[in-house]
Motif scaffolding. Structure first.
Motif, PDB file in Angstrom:
ATOM      1  N   ARG A 282       0.837  -1.196   0.000  1.00  0.00           N
ATOM      2  CA  ARG A 282       0.000   0.000   0.000  1.00  0.00           C
ATOM      3  C   ARG A 282       0.879   1.255   0.000  1.00  0.00           C
ATOM      4  NH1 ARG A 282      -2.683  -3.848  -0.360  1.00  0.00           N
ATOM      5  NH2 ARG A 282      -2.293  -3.226  -2.493  1.00  0.00           N
ATOM      6  N   SER A 283       1.945   1.216   0.794  1.00  0.00           N
ATOM      7  CA  SER A 283       2.831   2.366   0.871  1.00  0.00           C
ATOM      8  C   SER A 283       3.579   2.572  -0.439  1.00  0.00           C
ATOM      9  CB  SER A 283       3.826   2.173   2.016  1.00  0.00           C
ATOM     10  OG  SER A 283       4.705   3.269   2.120  1.00  0.00           O
ATOM     11  N   MET A 284       4.051   1.479  -1.044  1.00  0.00           N
ATOM     12  CA  MET A 284       4.817   1.564  -2.285  1.00  0.00           C
ATOM     13  C   MET A 284       3.966   2.074  -3.440  1.00  0.00           C
ATOM     14  SD  MET A 284       7.059  -1.945  -2.069  1.00  0.00           S
ATOM     15  CE  MET A 284       7.641  -1.773  -3.754  1.00  0.00           C
ATOM     16  N   GLN A 285       2.661   1.827  -3.383  1.00  0.00           N
ATOM     17  CA  GLN A 285       1.769   2.308  -4.433  1.00  0.00           C
ATOM     18  C   GLN A 285       1.513   3.811  -4.323  1.00  0.00           C
ATOM     19  OE1 GLN A 285      -1.775  -0.087  -4.257  1.00  0.00           O
ATOM     20  NE2 GLN A 285      -0.653  -1.983  -4.623  1.00  0.00           N
ATOM     21  N   GLY A 286       2.068   4.423  -3.275  1.00  0.00           N
ATOM     22  CA  GLY A 286       1.906   5.857  -3.127  1.00  0.00           C
ATOM     23  C   GLY A 286       0.543   6.262  -2.621  1.00  0.00           C
ATOM     24  N   LEU A 287      -0.150   5.338  -1.979  1.00  0.00           N
ATOM     25  CA  LEU A 287      -1.482   5.655  -1.477  1.00  0.00           C
ATOM     26  C   LEU A 287      -1.372   6.567  -0.269  1.00  0.00           C
ATOM     27  CD1 LEU A 287      -2.976   2.087  -1.760  1.00  0.00           C
ATOM     28  CD2 LEU A 287      -3.531   4.040  -3.195  1.00  0.00           C
ATOM     29  N   THR A 288      -2.150   7.616  -0.263  1.00  0.00           N
ATOM     30  CA  THR A 288      -2.123   8.564   0.837  1.00  0.00           C
ATOM     31  C   THR A 288      -3.526   8.698   1.397  1.00  0.00           C
ATOM     32  OG1 THR A 288      -2.473  10.391  -0.689  1.00  0.00           O
ATOM     33  CG2 THR A 288      -0.199   9.827  -0.142  1.00  0.00           C
ATOM     34  N   ARG A 289      -3.644   9.459   2.446  1.00  0.00           N
ATOM     35  CA  ARG A 289      -4.940   9.685   3.046  1.00  0.00           C
ATOM     36  C   ARG A 289      -5.930  10.208   2.008  1.00  0.00           C
ATOM     37  NH1 ARG A 289      -4.151  13.828   7.420  1.00  0.00           N
ATOM     38  NH2 ARG A 289      -2.294  14.345   6.243  1.00  0.00           N
ATOM     39  N   GLY A 290      -7.158   9.677   2.114  1.00  0.00           N
ATOM     40  CA  GLY A 290      -8.216  10.138   1.236  1.00  0.00           C
ATOM     41  C   GLY A 290      -8.338   9.367  -0.061  1.00  0.00           C
ATOM     42  N   GLU A 291      -7.326   8.531  -0.387  1.00  0.00           N
ATOM     43  CA  GLU A 291      -7.394   7.752  -1.617  1.00  0.00           C
ATOM     44  C   GLU A 291      -7.994   6.387  -1.307  1.00  0.00           C
ATOM     45  OE1 GLU A 291      -3.983   8.807  -4.625  1.00  0.00           O
ATOM     46  OE2 GLU A 291      -3.142   8.210  -2.718  1.00  0.00           O
ATOM     47  N   LYS A 292      -8.894   5.930  -2.161  1.00  0.00           N
ATOM     48  CA  LYS A 292      -9.516   4.629  -1.982  1.00  0.00           C
ATOM     49  C   LYS A 292      -8.522   3.532  -2.299  1.00  0.00           C
ATOM     50  CE  LYS A 292     -13.622   5.992  -0.811  1.00  0.00           C
ATOM     51  NZ  LYS A 292     -14.140   5.725   0.519  1.00  0.00           N
TER      52      LYS A 292
END
Length: 293
Positions: A282-292
């Motif tokens: 999840r972190s490597m995909q660049g997911l940040t707060r607010g993204e589904k």
């Protein structure tokens, strides 16, 4: 082999169909996947044949299940009494249509559930599947972890996860992991006649908070609430019907009622993804707060 998946437009239905497509990539000759959906247009992007599959329309199921060898019956979400009848519509049609095998998606923590409850409806369908005279396998799902991740904005604003679970452990899983397991349970014969707990390594809420903090770069802690305070909190936010249900789940976690040994590897033929790997991805995909997710 023809395999059908109900509620194909839903997230678990889609995950299972994608897993079946992957499984048949190298040896797909002679295999066919059929998606069944109440509104077929909502599942047209899956790249498989879509047939009508409305749980409340028993007459359409015999035609929709024609030629099907194995069927994944994903639980409906209606009130308990209606849900049992809906599932029976599908089971009865499967028997008439000549389906050989049914795999049912049940849930954990339902043994001893009171009559008329959601848990009791799952138990009844488990019994109906086992009494159908067809080959069968049952998965008891752990709890999806994705909704907690989708809630990251709220957690981040508060700086904490707060509920009444205490140090109890929760058998989380992911839709992707469940989709893979159910695809394998549909294909394989060695799982027939068995029931499996499908979850990854159980987590405490403090461990969940630590994983989410690292993945999303937000400082989260866990705060244990009393069952009474959490019940009032959930009623205030969710209302008098849903609030007590959610509070009851976390009470069950606190008492150890949702910390079950996992049968995932036996059912799926491979280990469940570790939470370290899952949250790192999840972190490597660049997911940040607010993204589904």
């Amino acid at each position: 082999m023809i395999i059908a998946v109900t509620t194909a437009s839903g997230q678990l239905g889609k995950a299972t169909i994608r897993a079946l497509q992957d499984a048949f990539k190298d040896n797909g000759q002679g295999h066919q996947i059929i998606g069944l959906a109440r509104t077929p247009a909502k599942a047209k992007d899956l790249g498989v044949e879509i047939r009508p599959g409305d749980y409340d329309a028993p007459d359409q199921w015999i035609n929709s299940l024609a030629g099907v060898d194995a069927l994944l019956l994903i639980s409906g979400n209606q009130a308990p009494g209606a849900r049992v009848g809906q599932h029976r519509n599908v089971i009865n049609a499967a028997k008439t249509a000549g389906v050989r095998k049914i795999v049912f998606t049940s849930v954990q923590g339902i043994d001893g559930a009171p009559e008329g409850s959601v848990g009791a409806s799952f138990l009844q369908t488990e019994a109906d599947v086992q009494a159908s005279g067809l080959e069968w396998a049952i998965g008891r799902n752990g709890v999806y972890i994705e909704p907690d991740l989708d809630y990251i904005d709220t957690y981040a604003a508060a700086g904490e996860i707060a509920n009444s679970a205490g140090v109890g452990r929760y058998g989380y899983t992911t839709r992707r992991a469940l989709g893979y397991a159910y695809a394998q349970m549909l294909i394989r014969e060695d799982v027939n006649g068995q029931r499996f707990n499908l979850n990854g390594t159980a987590l405490t809420q403090a461990e969940l908070a630590a994983h989410m903090s690292k993945a999303f770069g937000v400082p989260l802690t866990y705060r244990a609430m009393s069952p009474e305070a959490y019940l009032q909190d959930r009623i205030a936010e969710l209302g008098p019907e849903l609030g007590p249900i959610i509070a009851g789940i976390y009470d069950k976690i606190r008492s150890g009622g949702l910390d079950h040994p996992s049968d995932y590897e036996t059912a799926a033929g491979r280990a469940h993804e570790t939470w370290e790997s899952y949250f790192a991805s999840r972190s490597m995909q660049g997911l940040t707060r607010g993204e589904k997710l």
